[in-house]
Structures are given as C-alpha cells and as structure tokens.
Design an enzyme around this catalytic site. Structure first.
Site, PDB file in Angstrom:
ATOM      1  N   HIS A  44       0.813  -1.213   0.000  1.00  0.00           N
ATOM      2  CA  HIS A  44       0.000   0.000   0.000  1.00  0.00           C
ATOM      3  C   HIS A  44       0.852   1.272   0.000  1.00  0.00           C
ATOM      4  O   HIS A  44       0.338   2.358   0.299  1.00  0.00           O
ATOM      5  CB  HIS A  44      -0.940  -0.010   1.200  1.00  0.00           C
ATOM      6  CG  HIS A  44      -2.017  -1.051   1.094  1.00  0.00           C
ATOM      7  ND1 HIS A  44      -2.202  -1.821  -0.033  1.00  0.00           N
ATOM      8  CD2 HIS A  44      -2.971  -1.445   1.973  1.00  0.00           C
ATOM      9  CE1 HIS A  44      -3.217  -2.648   0.161  1.00  0.00           C
ATOM     10  NE2 HIS A  44      -3.702  -2.437   1.359  1.00  0.00           N
ATOM     11  N   ILE A 169       0.696   4.141  20.146  1.00  0.00           N
ATOM     12  CA  ILE A 169      -0.616   3.927  19.540  1.00  0.00           C
ATOM     13  C   ILE A 169      -0.850   2.424  19.352  1.00  0.00           C
ATOM     14  O   ILE A 169      -0.052   1.739  18.725  1.00  0.00           O
ATOM     15  CB  ILE A 169      -0.715   4.652  18.184  1.00  0.00           C
ATOM     16  CG1 ILE A 169      -0.670   6.172  18.398  1.00  0.00           C
ATOM     17  CG2 ILE A 169      -1.996   4.256  17.447  1.00  0.00           C
ATOM     18  CD1 ILE A 169      -0.622   6.966  17.120  1.00  0.00           C
ATOM     19  N   VAL A 172      -5.306  -1.738  15.150  1.00  0.00           N
ATOM     20  CA  VAL A 172      -5.554  -2.888  14.291  1.00  0.00           C
ATOM     21  C   VAL A 172      -6.037  -2.365  12.944  1.00  0.00           C
ATOM     22  O   VAL A 172      -6.772  -1.380  12.873  1.00  0.00           O
ATOM     23  CB  VAL A 172      -6.588  -3.858  14.913  1.00  0.00           C
ATOM     24  CG1 VAL A 172      -7.942  -3.197  15.067  1.00  0.00           C
ATOM     25  CG2 VAL A 172      -6.716  -5.130  14.085  1.00  0.00           C
ATOM     26  N   ASP A 173      -5.576  -2.991  11.889  1.00  0.00           N
ATOM     27  CA  ASP A 173      -5.940  -2.616  10.520  1.00  0.00           C
ATOM     28  C   ASP A 173      -6.099  -3.929   9.770  1.00  0.00           C
ATOM     29  O   ASP A 173      -5.120  -4.591   9.448  1.00  0.00           O
ATOM     30  CB  ASP A 173      -4.825  -1.751   9.919  1.00  0.00           C
ATOM     31  CG  ASP A 173      -5.020  -1.452   8.432  1.00  0.00           C
ATOM     32  OD1 ASP A 173      -5.995  -1.959   7.842  1.00  0.00           O
ATOM     33  OD2 ASP A 173      -4.181  -0.736   7.860  1.00  0.00           O
ATOM     34  N   MET A 174      -7.339  -4.311   9.521  1.00  0.00           N
ATOM     35  CA  MET A 174      -7.542  -5.645   8.972  1.00  0.00           C
ATOM     36  C   MET A 174      -8.722  -5.701   8.012  1.00  0.00           C
ATOM     37  O   MET A 174      -9.740  -5.026   8.197  1.00  0.00           O
ATOM     38  CB  MET A 174      -7.775  -6.661  10.093  1.00  0.00           C
ATOM     39  CG  MET A 174      -8.964  -6.384  10.981  1.00  0.00           C
ATOM     40  SD  MET A 174      -9.301  -7.710  12.151  1.00  0.00           S
ATOM     41  CE  MET A 174     -10.086  -8.919  11.079  1.00  0.00           C
ATOM     42  N   TRP A 225     -17.917 -17.691   9.227  1.00  0.00           N
ATOM     43  CA  TRP A 225     -19.208 -16.997   9.151  1.00  0.00           C
ATOM     44  C   TRP A 225     -19.191 -15.675   9.913  1.00  0.00           C
ATOM     45  O   TRP A 225     -19.912 -14.743   9.562  1.00  0.00           O
ATOM     46  CB  TRP A 225     -20.328 -17.892   9.678  1.00  0.00           C
ATOM     47  CG  TRP A 225     -20.099 -18.440  11.064  1.00  0.00           C
ATOM     48  CD1 TRP A 225     -20.454 -17.862  12.236  1.00  0.00           C
ATOM     49  CD2 TRP A 225     -19.450 -19.670  11.399  1.00  0.00           C
ATOM     50  NE1 TRP A 225     -20.065 -18.644  13.297  1.00  0.00           N
ATOM     51  CE2 TRP A 225     -19.442 -19.775  12.811  1.00  0.00           C
ATOM     52  CE3 TRP A 225     -18.869 -20.696  10.641  1.00  0.00           C
ATOM     53  CZ2 TRP A 225     -18.889 -20.849  13.481  1.00  0.00           C
ATOM     54  CZ3 TRP A 225     -18.312 -21.780  11.311  1.00  0.00           C
ATOM     55  CH2 TRP A 225     -18.329 -21.853  12.719  1.00  0.00           C
ATOM     56  N   GLY A 304      -0.133  -3.402  16.486  1.00  0.00           N
ATOM     57  CA  GLY A 304       0.470  -2.202  15.928  1.00  0.00           C
ATOM     58  C   GLY A 304       1.938  -2.031  16.261  1.00  0.00           C
ATOM     59  O   GLY A 304       2.629  -1.195  15.665  1.00  0.00           O
TER      60      GLY A 304
END
Length: 332
Positions: A44, A169, A172-174, A225, A304
């Site tokens: 990214h 800091i 979470v980035d998911m 699910w 993080g």
C-alpha cells in the site's frame, strides 16, 4: 534494493506534481504513500502508488479533484470524494472527524465516490495522534461468498481502530478476508505460497496458492461466518451513511472505484479524567503481555507494535522496494 524515506517521498511527490496536483496536496500524499512503505506495508506504499498512476492516466482517478461536503448535522457530516485520490480524501475526512470531535465529543464523516485509501491504519492513527480513539471502515468489490454460498457477494471491507496510550498507539488494521488483496499480490510477486489456506481455487477446493485465489476472487473470511457477517455490516454502514455505492453497485462497475467509507473520532478526554483512561490502557497492555510464552517465541507484542519496529529498522537500513516498481516510478 533499498531507498531512503526521503528518496521515496521525493520521487512520489515529483510524479504527483507532473499530474497537476498542487504542492500542498502533493506533500500530504507523498508522505502518506512513503510512510506506508516505511512501516512495512509495502503493498500500500510504492506498489499501490504505481498502480494508482495508471488509473490517473486512464481518468479513472481524478488527481486534481477535491472532496466536497454535501450534508451535515451536529457531529455527523456526509462528503463526496469526486473520484479523487483515495488517500487524500481519507486524510481530509480523518482530520475533519477530529475537528468535529473537538467540538461535539464525537466526530463522524462518511464519504462516497472515493477511491482506495492505501493503508487504512494511517487514518485511525491520525486520530490517535490527536489524542482520540479512531475508527475507520470501507467497502469494496466482492471477494468472499455469503456463508453457505459459493458465489462471491461480500467485499473484504477493511476496518481499522486505534487508541492512544502511554505505551504508543495501539491499532488494528484488517480486512475481513484471511489475506488482503495486497498480501496476495505480494506473495504472488515473491512466488511464495500462503502460510495457511486463504481461499478457494477454480475447483472449489481450499488452497494456499495466491494466484489461484486472485483468479477466483473467492477468499476465506476471517473467523468464517463471523468474518462474513462483519464484512456485510461494514458494507451496510458505509453505504447507508454516505448514500454511496454498496458492494453490489461496485460489482456492477467491476472495480474498487467510487467506494464508500466512514471515519469516526471519539474525543474520550473531552469529559475529563484522561489520566484515568490512559492508566486503564496501560493496565490492559501489561496484562496481555504478562503471559507464558509459546515455544520459540521471545515476546508478545501489542497490536500495531510491529509497525513501530519495522519503521525504526527501515529508517536505519533503508526501505525495501521492488526493483520493477522503483524503475516504473523513476520512468514517470
């Protein structure tokens, strides 16, 4: 090969200026893209910037466009991204949410007709740097089946959350797929298999082959699910709040463009006792790290922390970049 942060930022800025982006905007964007690579989210950073440039050339992304507020009430605003550069629109929304939270305690900005934001954690992190809790989410084209089905109908719809603590800091980035598109492309470029099963091949069998998963666009949801349910709700939230495209409309378009997003900043210190809140965070982090370690594990880290460690390593040794991507950038 390795390059310095300033080298990468300077080259990205140069290209943005050639596309007619003004200097202030180019400064913001070049910092975002370069920082994404600096902290180790290479898919990214430089990589996605090169791909974005191709979209600018095809007039899919409008480099000069500015986001516009189209409605608002109290701490909630609705914006239109005008098909502009996703990271810039995201930066504007995140900073606006912080401004609203300074006034109202909570700030929420939804946006439609925007594009890929790059590393989602950048924007929840901006809110955390301002001393607030940050929550951001987006939708995208489908890449997972409704649980129990076989046809892709759900996007992996990433969500990021960040909390400022005395230890740094915590974030979470998911995506709600086991592996994001960026990760799959990274493994494919490196000619490597995934460490665990990540999706289905053309025969409907589970596979750890990234090329096969990218071809079928059928990924495994995180938590099966449960991940499918969370991704569905994310799509509903961002499209409803922004009155923008849902995953169904994005599938009709056939690309992750003109997507919908939401940015929420919570000014928890506005009611006082910030020191109490930070003490709670410190207690939580100490508690989760106070554990017997699994075999061959030296320590546990808070969410993080790996980005912080990678940033320091890359500042010291240089940022790893793919030769082909660097050559494409230099040739622009």
């Amino acid at each position: 090969m390795q390059v310095t942060f300033e080298e990468l930022k300077s080259e990205i800025r140069r290209v943005l200026l050639k596309f007619g982006v003004n200097e202030g905007k180019a400064d913001i964007l070049s910092s975002i893209y370069a920082e994404n690579s600096l902290v180790g989210v290479y898919s990214h950073g430089l990589n996605i910037f090169v791909n974005t440039c191709e979209r600018i050339r095809k007039d899919i992304v409008h480099a000069k466009a500015e986001p516009e507020k189209v409605g608002g009430l109290g701490g909630f605003e609705r914006w239109d991204g005008k098909m502009g550069l996703g990271p810039y629109n995201a930066y504007c929304c995140a900073t606006r949410a912080v401004e609203l939270a300074n006034t109202h305690g909570i700030g929420c900005v939804s946006i439609r007709n925007t594009n890929h934001w790059g590393r989602a954690g950048k924007y929840s992190g901006l809110m955390a740097q301002a001393g607030m809790i940050g929550i951001c989410m987006t939708n995208g084209t489908s890449c997972m089946a409704t649980w129990g089905g076989t046809t892709s109908r759900i996007g992996n719809n990433p969500v990021t959350m960040a909390v400022p603590t005395n230890e740094g800091i915590v974030a979470v980035d998911m995506a709600f797929s086991q592996f994001s598109n960026g990760q799959l492309n990274n493994y494919k470029a490196a000619n490597k298999m995934l460490p665990v099963m990540g999706g289905y091949d053309e025969n409907g069998d589970l596979t750890n082959d990234p090329s096969a998963i990218l071809q079928t666009k059928k990924m495994v949801p995180v938590g099966f699910w449960k991940g499918a349910a969370f991704a569905t709700l994310t799509d509903l939230i961002v499209s409803c709040a922004s009155l923008g495209n849902n995953t169904k409309k994005l599938d009709d378009i056939g690309a992750d463009m003109s997507i919908s997003q939401m940015y929420i900043a919570i000014n928890f210190a506005a009611l006082g006792d910030e020191d109490v809140a930070r003490a709670i965070c410190s207690e939580t982090l100490a508690y989760i790290k106070d554990t017997e370690l699994a075999p061959d594990v030296e320590s546990v880290r808070f969410p993080g922390q790996s980005l912080i460690d990678t940033k320091q390593k890359n500042l010291l040794n240089g940022i790893p970049v793919r030769d082909d991507m660097w050559e494409k950038l230099k040739a622009m």
